[in-house]
Scaffold this motif. Structure first.
Motif, PDB file in Angstrom:
ATOM      1  N   VAL A   4      -0.607  -2.043  -8.391  1.00  0.00           N
ATOM      2  CA  VAL A   4       0.336  -3.158  -8.284  1.00  0.00           C
ATOM      3  C   VAL A   4       0.712  -3.701  -9.653  1.00  0.00           C
ATOM      4  O   VAL A   4       1.876  -3.982  -9.920  1.00  0.00           O
ATOM      5  CB  VAL A   4      -0.256  -4.290  -7.410  1.00  0.00           C
ATOM      6  N   ARG A  33      -0.919   0.951  -3.605  1.00  0.00           N
ATOM      7  CA  ARG A  33      -1.167  -0.485  -3.481  1.00  0.00           C
ATOM      8  C   ARG A  33      -2.292  -0.645  -2.480  1.00  0.00           C
ATOM      9  O   ARG A  33      -2.143  -0.294  -1.299  1.00  0.00           O
ATOM     10  CB  ARG A  33       0.069  -1.226  -3.017  1.00  0.00           C
ATOM     11  N   LEU A 117       7.889  -3.575  -4.235  1.00  0.00           N
ATOM     12  CA  LEU A 117       6.770  -4.478  -3.998  1.00  0.00           C
ATOM     13  C   LEU A 117       6.613  -4.837  -2.527  1.00  0.00           C
ATOM     14  O   LEU A 117       5.501  -4.834  -1.990  1.00  0.00           O
ATOM     15  CB  LEU A 117       6.905  -5.743  -4.850  1.00  0.00           C
ATOM     16  N   TRP A 118       7.713  -5.153  -1.847  1.00  0.00           N
ATOM     17  CA  TRP A 118       7.623  -5.532  -0.442  1.00  0.00           C
ATOM     18  C   TRP A 118       7.142  -4.364   0.411  1.00  0.00           C
ATOM     19  O   TRP A 118       6.255  -4.521   1.247  1.00  0.00           O
ATOM     20  CB  TRP A 118       8.975  -6.045   0.072  1.00  0.00           C
ATOM     21  N   GLU A 121       3.499  -3.673  -0.233  1.00  0.00           N
ATOM     22  CA  GLU A 121       2.689  -4.748   0.349  1.00  0.00           C
ATOM     23  C   GLU A 121       2.550  -4.559   1.867  1.00  0.00           C
ATOM     24  O   GLU A 121       1.456  -4.704   2.428  1.00  0.00           O
ATOM     25  CB  GLU A 121       3.323  -6.102   0.049  1.00  0.00           C
ATOM     26  N   GLN A 122       3.653  -4.233   2.528  1.00  0.00           N
ATOM     27  CA  GLN A 122       3.611  -4.006   3.973  1.00  0.00           C
ATOM     28  C   GLN A 122       2.730  -2.805   4.314  1.00  0.00           C
ATOM     29  O   GLN A 122       1.960  -2.844   5.286  1.00  0.00           O
ATOM     30  CB  GLN A 122       5.029  -3.794   4.532  1.00  0.00           C
ATOM     31  N   ASP A 124       0.180  -1.631   2.599  1.00  0.00           N
ATOM     32  CA  ASP A 124      -1.211  -2.001   2.389  1.00  0.00           C
ATOM     33  C   ASP A 124      -1.710  -2.900   3.522  1.00  0.00           C
ATOM     34  O   ASP A 124      -2.856  -2.792   3.956  1.00  0.00           O
ATOM     35  CB  ASP A 124      -1.377  -2.694   1.038  1.00  0.00           C
ATOM     36  N   HIS A 125      -0.862  -3.753   4.026  1.00  0.00           N
ATOM     37  CA  HIS A 125      -1.241  -4.622   5.144  1.00  0.00           C
ATOM     38  C   HIS A 125      -1.389  -3.815   6.439  1.00  0.00           C
ATOM     39  O   HIS A 125      -2.413  -3.910   7.134  1.00  0.00           O
ATOM     40  CB  HIS A 125      -0.197  -5.723   5.334  1.00  0.00           C
TER      41      HIS A 125
END
Length: 140
Positions: A4, A33, A117-118, A121-122, A124-125
């Motif tokens: 990241v 990420r 980034l978005w 992030e999604q 990784d979630h």
């Protein structure tokens, strides 16, 4: 793989390549990420012969053995929740991916940041969410 903290450096390199006209189909860099890993790349736009698309794709998990229908139904529901910003897919390799892409023409720096980034992030979630639901033994 790019963590990241260096995703912003990748964003800066992509912006520089766009600005100097050197971003071309075939560009590819690995990214990671958290526990989601994949790549960002540039491909030709299949709807516009001269156009290019910046793609971010991260692998989340393996498809569980047995009946895949519950997973597929869950992925379809998640695709709906993501409102077109990204989509889950299961190609022939048996892994689950989250992918997003945008045409490069008129792509501004904020959109590039958001795309990388978005999406990462999604990914990784949702790898954690899906592994919790469908089994940690499917971790990549």
């Amino acid at each position: 793989m790019t963590e990241v903290t260096s995703l912003m450096a990748l964003v800066e390199r992509i912006i520089e390549h766009i600005e100097d006209g050197t971003l071309a189909a075939g560009f590819e860099e690995k990214i990671q990420r958290g526990s989601a890993s994949g790549f960002t790349c540039v491909v030709r736009d299949r709807d516009d012969a001269g156009g290019l698309v910046l793609v971010v794709r991260l692998a989340l998990m393996r498809v569980p053995e047995g009946d895949p229908e519950p997973l597929f139904r869950r992925l379809l529901a998640l695709n709906h929740e993501l409102t077109g910003r990204a989509a889950f897919s299961v190609p022939g390799d048996g892994n689950v991916y989250l992918t997003s892409g945008r045409p490069i023409e008129d792509l501004d720096p904020g959109e590039i940041i958001d795309l990388l980034l978005w999406t990462s992030e999604q990914a990784d979630h949702f790898d954690d969410v899906l592994l919790e639901e469908f089994g940690h033994e499917n971790r990549l």
